[in-house]
Scaffold this motif. Structure first.
Motif, PDB file in Angstrom:
ATOM      1  N   PRO A 140      32.489 -17.169 -28.415  1.00  0.00           N
ATOM      2  CA  PRO A 140      33.041 -16.015 -29.249  1.00  0.00           C
ATOM      3  C   PRO A 140      34.225 -14.979 -28.752  1.00  0.00           C
ATOM      4  O   PRO A 140      34.666 -14.400 -29.304  1.00  0.00           O
ATOM      5  N   GLY A 141      34.155 -14.987 -27.500  1.00  0.00           N
ATOM      6  CA  GLY A 141      35.020 -14.270 -26.673  1.00  0.00           C
ATOM      7  C   GLY A 141      36.292 -15.050 -26.031  1.00  0.00           C
ATOM      8  O   GLY A 141      37.122 -14.530 -25.565  1.00  0.00           O
ATOM      9  N   GLY A 142      36.320 -16.175 -26.805  1.00  0.00           N
ATOM     10  CA  GLY A 142      37.864 -16.991 -26.585  1.00  0.00           C
ATOM     11  C   GLY A 142      37.645 -17.833 -25.169  1.00  0.00           C
ATOM     12  O   GLY A 142      36.430 -18.430 -24.906  1.00  0.00           O
ATOM     13  N   ALA A 143      38.524 -17.862 -24.427  1.00  0.00           N
ATOM     14  CA  ALA A 143      38.677 -18.633 -23.325  1.00  0.00           C
ATOM     15  C   ALA A 143      37.547 -18.319 -22.154  1.00  0.00           C
ATOM     16  O   ALA A 143      37.333 -16.887 -21.947  1.00  0.00           O
ATOM     17  N   VAL A 144      37.071 -19.216 -21.450  1.00  0.00           N
ATOM     18  CA  VAL A 144      35.992 -18.894 -20.228  1.00  0.00           C
ATOM     19  C   VAL A 144      36.736 -17.865 -19.243  1.00  0.00           C
ATOM     20  O   VAL A 144      37.980 -17.997 -18.950  1.00  0.00           O
ATOM     21  N   THR A 145      36.042 -16.829 -19.021  1.00  0.00           N
ATOM     22  CA  THR A 145      36.897 -15.868 -17.883  1.00  0.00           C
ATOM     23  C   THR A 145      36.630 -16.477 -16.476  1.00  0.00           C
ATOM     24  O   THR A 145      35.739 -17.292 -16.198  1.00  0.00           O
ATOM     25  N   ASP A 146      37.145 -15.942 -15.543  1.00  0.00           N
ATOM     26  CA  ASP A 146      37.094 -16.176 -14.201  1.00  0.00           C
ATOM     27  C   ASP A 146      35.651 -15.806 -13.654  1.00  0.00           C
ATOM     28  O   ASP A 146      34.787 -16.682 -12.770  1.00  0.00           O
TER      29      ASP A 146
END
Length: 301
Positions: free
Chosen positions: A73-79
């Motif tokens: 739901p939040g878009g691309a995976v974060t670091d």
């Protein structure tokens, strides 16, 4: 018990019914050959399953900018999510090794494994980054999937074993067909042994009648007939083992010896130490059962 008399009667019966004995040998050989083939196919399927499952790595695809999955739901995976997932996998007791594959590395692998015309229309940004996981026990794949399927930043954990399932379905079907055909042939072999023993007993009914009148034991009268069936089945089993050995030695082993072929296939050692003794023992046991069954009716003492 007079061993010399029993053996003499056995060889006499084999000589008198040479044609029928030869038929029993050939039918037994064919039936045991199919039975042995079924056992070898079953063993090969088990070996391939274990070997190929061990080679399969679990791929954990991470969320990208254009991911449509509900788990992203939040878009691309974060670091932060990527680092947390890597740390969790590294510390997981199920995991042996973890490899990270970036979008650029995925694109290079895609170019190497697909046709040039297809890869020209794909860019690195369209491919997902992923973690490639090697499990200590591949059979516990579902445990890993359940543990990380809903983790933040994970888009999908596909079941790569499903790719191999159609092949194993074909192998399992071939095994069942071979064993089913072998069971049918073994029944034919038992019926032929039984018929041969009945004919032999009928042709020597005067001799057996005299033996009963003079007090010969039941075992002394029946044993020569049983041994005739055992000898015929034993020869058929040995010939079937030889045919299986030749099939593996001149067919399968040549495939195994090709450069770059690393999959373990059945060998002549498997035939000599496992399949051969089994089919010979099965042939002898079936012959004894068929002989005793037919003699119980025709030689009542």
């Amino acid at each position: 018990m007079r061993i010399g008399f029993v053996l003499g009667e056995m060889f006499t019966g084999l000589r008198r019914n040479f044609t029928m004995t030869l038929s029993v040998v050939l039918v037994t050989m064919v039936s045991l050959f199919f039975f042995g083939t079924g056992l070898l196919v079953q063993k090969q399927a088990g070996t391939l399953k274990g070997e190929w499952y061990d080679r399969v790595q679990v791929s954990i695809f991470l969320c990208g900018d254009e991911s449509l999955a509900t788990s992203c739901p939040g878009g691309a995976v974060t670091d932060t999510q990527r680092t947390a997932l890597r740390d969790a996998l590294t510390a997981d007791p199920l995991v042996e090794r973890v490899y990270y594959e970036s979008k650029q590395e995925a694109y290079q692998n895609f170019k190497e494994t697909t046709a040039p015309g297809l890869s020209d229309n794909v860019t690195a940004d369209q491919l997902p980054e992923s973690f490639r996981v090697k499990l200590k026990e591949p059979s516990r794949y579902l445990e890993l999937t359940a543990a990380y399927q809903d983790s933040a930043g994970v888009e999908e954990i596909p079941d790569q074993r499903a790719i191999l399932q159609p092949l194993f379905t074909v192998l399992d079907t071939a095994t069942r067909v071979s064993l089913g055909l072998a069971a049918l042939m073994l029944i034919c072999s038992m019926m032929l042994v039984s018929t041969t023993i009945r004919l032999t007993a009928f042709s020597r009914r005067r001799e057996t009648t005299i033996m009963r009148l003079v007090g010969a034991s039941r075992a002394l009268i029946q044993l020569p007939f049983v041994l005739e069936g055992v000898v015929a089945s034993l020869v058929g089993g040995v010939l079937a083992s030889g045919a299986l050995w030749a099939m593996v030695n001149f067919g399968v082993s040549r495939l195994q010896s090709r450069p770059g072929f690393t999959t373990r296939l059945i060998s002549t050692h498997d035939v000599l130490t496992e399949t051969g003794p089994i089919i010979v023992a099965v042939g002898v046991v079936f012959a004894v059962i068929a002989s005793l069954f037919s003699l119980r009716r025709w030689l009542k003492v």
